[in-house]
Design an enzyme around this catalytic site. Sequence first.
Site, PDB file in Angstrom:
ATOM      1  N   GLY A  45      -5.184  -6.716   2.767  1.00  0.00           N
ATOM      2  CA  GLY A  45      -5.073  -6.569   1.587  1.00  0.00           C
ATOM      3  C   GLY A  45      -5.029  -7.671   0.660  1.00  0.00           C
ATOM      4  O   GLY A  45      -4.191  -8.721   1.118  1.00  0.00           O
ATOM      5  N   GLN A  50      -3.730 -12.660  -6.865  1.00  0.00           N
ATOM      6  CA  GLN A  50      -3.360 -13.655  -5.513  1.00  0.00           C
ATOM      7  C   GLN A  50      -4.198 -14.724  -5.580  1.00  0.00           C
ATOM      8  O   GLN A  50      -4.135 -15.717  -4.910  1.00  0.00           O
ATOM      9  CB  GLN A  50      -3.143 -12.866  -4.279  1.00  0.00           C
ATOM     10  CG  GLN A  50      -2.010 -11.788  -4.188  1.00  0.00           C
ATOM     11  CD  GLN A  50      -2.049 -11.280  -2.780  1.00  0.00           C
ATOM     12  OE1 GLN A  50      -2.663 -10.248  -2.671  1.00  0.00           O
ATOM     13  NE2 GLN A  50      -1.355 -11.785  -2.016  1.00  0.00           N
ATOM     14  N   CYS A  95       2.744 -10.589   3.475  1.00  0.00           N
ATOM     15  CA  CYS A  95       1.905 -11.002   2.362  1.00  0.00           C
ATOM     16  C   CYS A  95       1.272 -12.524   2.354  1.00  0.00           C
ATOM     17  O   CYS A  95       1.949 -13.427   2.573  1.00  0.00           O
ATOM     18  CB  CYS A  95       2.877 -10.867   0.864  1.00  0.00           C
ATOM     19  SG  CYS A  95       1.890 -11.263  -0.619  1.00  0.00           S
ATOM     20  N   LEU A  96       0.125 -12.548   2.084  1.00  0.00           N
ATOM     21  CA  LEU A  96      -0.573 -14.031   2.149  1.00  0.00           C
ATOM     22  C   LEU A  96      -0.148 -14.631   1.115  1.00  0.00           C
ATOM     23  O   LEU A  96      -0.049 -16.048   1.260  1.00  0.00           O
ATOM     24  CB  LEU A  96      -2.260 -13.607   1.702  1.00  0.00           C
ATOM     25  CG  LEU A  96      -2.833 -12.827   3.029  1.00  0.00           C
ATOM     26  CD1 LEU A  96      -4.290 -12.578   2.263  1.00  0.00           C
ATOM     27  CD2 LEU A  96      -2.858 -13.660   4.143  1.00  0.00           C
ATOM     28  N   HIS A 137       2.068  -1.866  -2.043  1.00  0.00           N
ATOM     29  CA  HIS A 137       2.268  -3.215  -1.964  1.00  0.00           C
ATOM     30  C   HIS A 137       1.244  -4.149  -2.849  1.00  0.00           C
ATOM     31  O   HIS A 137       1.791  -4.934  -3.751  1.00  0.00           O
ATOM     32  CB  HIS A 137       2.095  -3.837  -0.403  1.00  0.00           C
ATOM     33  CG  HIS A 137       2.116  -5.217  -0.162  1.00  0.00           C
ATOM     34  ND1 HIS A 137       3.147  -5.963   0.532  1.00  0.00           N
ATOM     35  CD2 HIS A 137       1.416  -6.304  -0.765  1.00  0.00           C
ATOM     36  CE1 HIS A 137       3.174  -7.274   0.403  1.00  0.00           C
ATOM     37  NE2 HIS A 137       1.700  -7.567  -0.283  1.00  0.00           N
ATOM     38  N   GLU A 138      -0.054  -3.836  -2.854  1.00  0.00           N
ATOM     39  CA  GLU A 138      -1.054  -4.312  -3.709  1.00  0.00           C
ATOM     40  C   GLU A 138      -0.808  -3.816  -5.241  1.00  0.00           C
ATOM     41  O   GLU A 138      -1.100  -4.765  -6.215  1.00  0.00           O
ATOM     42  CB  GLU A 138      -2.414  -4.130  -3.202  1.00  0.00           C
ATOM     43  CG  GLU A 138      -2.596  -4.389  -1.729  1.00  0.00           C
ATOM     44  CD  GLU A 138      -2.481  -6.103  -1.541  1.00  0.00           C
ATOM     45  OE1 GLU A 138      -2.512  -6.898  -2.425  1.00  0.00           O
ATOM     46  OE2 GLU A 138      -2.001  -6.051  -0.221  1.00  0.00           O
ATOM     47  N   HIS A 141       1.485  -6.126  -6.811  1.00  0.00           N
ATOM     48  CA  HIS A 141       1.194  -7.253  -7.421  1.00  0.00           C
ATOM     49  C   HIS A 141       0.413  -7.202  -8.735  1.00  0.00           C
ATOM     50  O   HIS A 141       0.625  -8.268  -9.501  1.00  0.00           O
ATOM     51  CB  HIS A 141      -0.159  -7.899  -6.467  1.00  0.00           C
ATOM     52  CG  HIS A 141       0.513  -8.644  -4.923  1.00  0.00           C
ATOM     53  ND1 HIS A 141       1.269  -9.755  -5.241  1.00  0.00           N
ATOM     54  CD2 HIS A 141       0.237  -8.219  -3.714  1.00  0.00           C
ATOM     55  CE1 HIS A 141       1.546  -9.927  -3.973  1.00  0.00           C
ATOM     56  NE2 HIS A 141       0.786  -9.246  -3.096  1.00  0.00           N
TER      57      HIS A 141
END
Length: 171
Positions: A45, A50, A95-96, A137-138, A141
Site C-alpha cells: 500500500g 508518501q 510502513c514504507l 492505514h493508508e 496517511h
Amino acid sequence: MLLPIITYPDKQLKVRSRDVVDFDPTLHTFLDDMFETMLASNGIGLAAIQVANPIRVLILCIPDEEGNQPKENLLEIINPVIHEPQGSVMYQEGCLSVPGFYEDVERYEKLTLHYKNRHGESCSLEADELLAIAIQHEIDHLDGKLFIEKLTYNRRKKFEKEYKKALKEKK
Ligand code: Y12
Ligand code: CO
C-alpha cells in the site's frame, strides 16, 4: 518513473491531503508511477503523501496466495470515505515511510468504502481482513497520521528507542 519515498520524521507526512478534482492524464501518470514505486519497494500500500504529493490518493495491491501482485489486483482509491466501520482487530503493521519497524495496531475489522476511481467514477467496496486494515492505514496517511501514533504508550517507547538506535548506527 520511480518516485522517492519520504520517511519519518519528514514533516510533510503530517500534512492533511486535499481532495482530487481533476481526473486527468497527469493523475493517471502519477498513479502509474505510484504503482511502480510501491512494487519496487516491496509494499502492498502507498499513499500519495508518501511520495510528497498531498492529494487524497492511495493504492493497494494485496498479494495473492503465491505472493504475486498483478496489476489486475491493484486498487486505485481516490477521495475515500469510510462507512459502517465494525468490530476491532489487532494486526502487525509496517510502513514504507517508517522502514524497519513493525508493531501491532488496533483497527476496525470490517468497513464499507466509498471512493472515486481514476476516471472520477463513484465506486464502493466492502473490506475485511488485511484489505480493511491497509485501507485504514493508508487513509490515516491522507489525514497526516502515521501508524506509530496509534501505538500504546509502551509500544511507542519501544519505537522511540529503536529509532534512536538506528539513527546512531547510521552515523
Ligand atoms: C498492515 C497495514 C498496512 C500495510 C500497507 C502499507 N505498508 C507496506 O506496504 C509496507 C511495506 C514495507 C516494505 C519494506 O521493504 C521490504 O520489506 C523489502 C519495508 O522495509 C523495511 O522494513 C526495511 C518496510 C515496509 C501493510 C500491513
Ligand atoms: Co504507511
